[in-house]
Enzyme design. Sequence first.
Site, PDB file in Angstrom:
ATOM      1  N   HIS A 168       0.842  -1.212   0.000  1.00  0.00           N
ATOM      2  CA  HIS A 168       0.000   0.000   0.000  1.00  0.00           C
ATOM      3  C   HIS A 168       0.875   1.261   0.000  1.00  0.00           C
ATOM      4  O   HIS A 168       0.899   2.027   0.960  1.00  0.00           O
ATOM      5  CB  HIS A 168      -0.853  -0.082   1.277  1.00  0.00           C
ATOM      6  CG  HIS A 168      -1.962   0.890   1.421  1.00  0.00           C
ATOM      7  ND1 HIS A 168      -1.814   2.249   1.282  1.00  0.00           N
ATOM      8  CD2 HIS A 168      -3.268   0.696   1.720  1.00  0.00           C
ATOM      9  CE1 HIS A 168      -2.983   2.834   1.505  1.00  0.00           C
ATOM     10  NE2 HIS A 168      -3.875   1.920   1.770  1.00  0.00           N
ATOM     11  N   GLU A 272      -1.031   1.455  -5.421  1.00  0.00           N
ATOM     12  CA  GLU A 272      -0.812   0.219  -4.670  1.00  0.00           C
ATOM     13  C   GLU A 272      -0.946  -1.025  -5.542  1.00  0.00           C
ATOM     14  O   GLU A 272      -1.946  -1.185  -6.242  1.00  0.00           O
ATOM     15  CB  GLU A 272      -1.854   0.132  -3.548  1.00  0.00           C
ATOM     16  CG  GLU A 272      -1.975   1.404  -2.735  1.00  0.00           C
ATOM     17  CD  GLU A 272      -3.252   1.463  -1.903  1.00  0.00           C
ATOM     18  OE1 GLU A 272      -3.785   0.388  -1.535  1.00  0.00           O
ATOM     19  OE2 GLU A 272      -3.739   2.572  -1.637  1.00  0.00           O
TER      20      GLU A 272
END
Length: 298
Positions: A168, A272
């Site tokens: 992320h 991400e």
Amino acid sequence: MTINELNEKFAISGVSFFSGKGELPMVKIDNQYAHVVISLYGAHVISYQPKGQQDVFWMSEVSDFEAGKPIRGGIPVCFPWFGPHATDSTKPQHGFGRLLTWNVKEVISLASGETQIRLGLQSSDASKKYWSFDFSAEFTVIVGSKIDVTLSYTNTGSETFVVSDALHTYFNVSDIAKIGITGLTGTKFYDYTEKEVPLKTDSLSSLPIAKEENRRYIDTAADCIITDEGFGRKIRMAKRGSNTTVVWNPWTNAKNIADIPDEGYKNYVCVEATNACNDLITLGPKQSFCISTIISVE
Ligand code: TA6
């Protein structure tokens, strides 16, 4: 292991362990290519600074560094689920991989001059509080002119499990008004800024961040490039083992997020490598899977 024990067992030239913010154990890696800091808590890459460059990753100056809370910025590992838990809202968002301390398995210098570190996490009483399955996970980082980050996991039990995951990454940008993201034109995405989460198609040649964005692009393995006119650089985010790409910036909702400064959203965008939506990973006994993000500055 104590910091001294980690250094005795794993330190090599340019690599040392230290007690970082919040006294969390961290490792710093310096080689001919870059400077990197990784927290063992969460297997969390905090910083990647290629020689002569600003940090590629954004870190919140008001992030918690405290066991039980996620670190805000860098590369949080979302495992074994991405987003809220599918059926139990009391379980932590984005799984528990970012909430446990990983052990060090190996630190080596490669013939190329790159440095490789491998961390591990096994199922334990701590993981079983969140997830009943037996697994073994590894987090491998290769530090060179690119940073190559891989999360791999194996089902070591007798029951099949289903995982969603993400690396992320929070990218450090000069100003979100000066960036554009390419690589996703024509790709379908679920728009999580709308309550009904409609499926849309990206028709833009370059995606600006000019409002809240929370897009889960599906069926894409493409590289993304963040062009940053302010810093005069392009950041490439390539990936392996991921068919979903998430782009997230909370815009002014940042003021409702305690560990992001009110204006902090102006200096980062998350792009991400993810497996989520229609791209869940099902592993039977002894099966393994890997997701990687490979990040470089051009
Ligand atoms: O990847 C986007 C997202 O899932 C958003 O919905 C937003 O909540 C973000 O992650 C951050 O999550 P966190 O739990 O770290 O606050």
